[in-house]
Design a protein around this motif. Structure first.
Motif, PDB file in Angstrom:
ATOM      1  N   HIS A 144      23.142  51.785  70.160  1.00 32.04           N
ATOM      2  CA  HIS A 144      24.221  51.960  69.187  1.00 32.04           C
ATOM      3  C   HIS A 144      25.353  52.699  69.894  1.00 32.04           C
ATOM      4  CE1 HIS A 144      20.840  52.216  65.967  1.00 32.04           C
ATOM      5  NE2 HIS A 144      21.483  51.096  65.723  1.00 32.04           N
TER       6      HIS A 144
ATOM      7  N   ASP B 153      22.113  43.796  61.267  1.00 30.91           N
ATOM      8  CA  ASP B 153      21.567  45.123  60.997  1.00 30.91           C
ATOM      9  C   ASP B 153      20.477  44.970  59.929  1.00 30.91           C
ATOM     10  OD1 ASP B 153      21.179  47.866  61.234  1.00 30.91           O
ATOM     11  OD2 ASP B 153      23.317  48.323  61.169  1.00 30.91           O
TER      12      ASP B 153
ATOM     13  N   HIS C 263      27.906  47.971  67.376  1.00 23.29           N
ATOM     14  CA  HIS C 263      28.880  48.507  66.401  1.00 23.29           C
ATOM     15  C   HIS C 263      30.292  48.656  66.975  1.00 23.29           C
ATOM     16  CE1 HIS C 263      25.768  48.746  63.497  1.00 23.29           C
ATOM     17  NE2 HIS C 263      25.116  49.722  64.093  1.00 23.29           N
TER      18      HIS C 263
HETATM   19 ZN    ZN Z   1      21.226  49.813  63.973  1.00 23.94          ZN
END
Ligand code: ZN
Length: 411
Positions: A178, A259, A208
């Motif tokens: 992440h 996700d 992300h």
């Molecule tokens: Zn995640």
């Protein structure tokens, strides 16, 4: 085992072959093209103009987190930790904890199988994934080096960032973390933090990227790093997402991820739809359907270091999906599909899920199936999805409905 599909519209995805055929030998594509040569020793299925795409590669999920509804009372969050605290304190988390981990994993697999996903990246340490991955009905990508995230408050997964990244380089596998998921100072400086540790290069996969700066994007382009865009999860938790326009303009390799449903999308269909609508609302331009297909196939295979997936090509794994829809624009048919459009999912040369039309194929290949209705459509699946839902409902003590598994008995 050898078999063949003929008379399909094949989207490779670089070119469209119509009509075209695919010969499958064991777990691989043996031949693909307008004409197949050599005698066939096995079943032949006429697709009657249905479209064939490479199996979808979903580049971000947490299979243990396959549950609903989403949690987010204090949105928008500053970073993942504040959301995680709310999650762990929520009644729905306590409800989820009553379910066996193996069943949560299996639900994650079926959630994706019925949506045409054939490979999923499960972001978790190996020792957890290893206990469950073989019971999941799709491929769980299991060759990776891992960090939870790139801040001082990251969960301690695997070795140090330096160790995990070195392992990725040595084994030629992705280093996945992440990154830049939020607004606090450390999160915003995550790319620098990784770069100072020598961990930004072509093995690096950043999930992300909400807080990416222009300098971060330039560095990722220069080092040939990869980005997993999760618009649904980001927009839900943070009311913002990665600067996708700048990433694409810079030529960074971008993939898509759902996700987990506890923050992200119900399914990959929703993820594609939101990706398109967000792009149009933000930039006033259409994100081409073909680009979304590439994110979920060729780009994903590149990021995950899986050269034998993401493309319909001789020698590749026979992971593909058959869909019905408006074949005058196959790319648009792909991004606008829903449960009813998925006609067949083949993983490693074996049909695993399909429309009732394909029951003769399952029979010819002696694959026992369970008959189910998915969002009202009659389908068959290799596996006991109804038994799984029964176990989940017994565990929580009531008839739980889960939007990512809209499954009921056929009769
Ligand atoms: Zn995640």
């Amino acid at each position: 085992m050898e078999w063949e599909v003929t008379n399909g519209i094949l989207v490779t995805p670089d070119q469209i072959i119509a009509p075209g055929a695919i010969r499958i030998q064991d777990d691989k594509i043996a031949q693909i093209g307008k004409k197949i040569t050599g005698e066939l020793h096995g079943p032949q299925i006429d697709l009657n103009g249905l479209m064939v795409f490479p199996g979808i590669i979903n580049c971000h999920d947490h299979l243990l987190g396959t549950y609903l509804p989403r949690v987010g009372d204090r949105r928008p969050y500053l970073n993942w930790l504040m959301w995680d605290n709310d999650l762990k304190a929520s009644p729905v988390y306590a409800e989820r904890q009553q379910i066996e981990s193996a069943d949560l994993y299996q639900m994650g697999g079926y959630r994706h199988l019925i949506a045409g996903v054939t490979s999923v990246q499960d972001h978790i340490p190996h020792f957890v994934q290893d206990m469950f991955k073989d019971q999941v009905p799709i491929r769980v990508i299991d060759k990776y080096a891992v960090a939870h995230s790139a801040t001082s408050f990251a969960l301690k997964w695997g070795g140090s960032i330096e160790e995990e990244h070195s392992l990725a380089v040595e084994k030629d596998i992705p280093f996945i973390t992440h990154c830049s998921e939020g607004y606090d100072k450390e999160t915003v400086e995550s790319v620098n933090y990784l770069n100072e540790r020598g961990a930004i290069d072509n093995h690096t996969v950043l999930i992300h990227g909400i807080a990416f700066s222009d300098d971060d994007i330039a560095l990722l382009k220069e080092r040939k790093s990869h980005v997993v865009w999760c618009p649904v999860s980001n927009l839900y938790m943070f009311e913002d997402t990665a600067p996708i326009g700048k990433l694409l303009q810079a030529g960074v390799n971008v993939t898509l991820g759902t996700d987990s449903p506890m923050s992200g999308s119900v399914n990959i269909f929703e993820e594609m739809q939101v990706a398109k609508s967000y792009y149009l609302d933000t930039y006033g331009e259409v994100l081409p359907d073909k680009v979304i297909l590439q994110m979920l196939t060729t780009n994903a295979a590149k990021a995950m270091f899986l050269p034998d997936r993401g493309k319909l090509a001789a020698g590749n794994l026979a992971d593909f999906i058959v869909i019905h829809g408006d074949s005058s624009d196959p790319y648009s048919a792909f991004t606008s599909m829903d449960y009813g459009n998925i006609m067949l999912v083949v993983i490693g040369g074996k049909p695993r899920y399909g429309d009732e039309l394909f029951i003769p194929l399952f029979e010819a290949m002696q694959i026992p199936v369970q008959k189910i209705k998915v969002a009202g459509h009659k389908k068959v699946v290799d596996g006991d999805i109804l038994g799984l839902l029964d176990r989940v409902r017994k565990a929580v003590g009531f008839h739980k409905e889960l939007a990512f598994l809209p499954v009921e008995p056929w009769d």
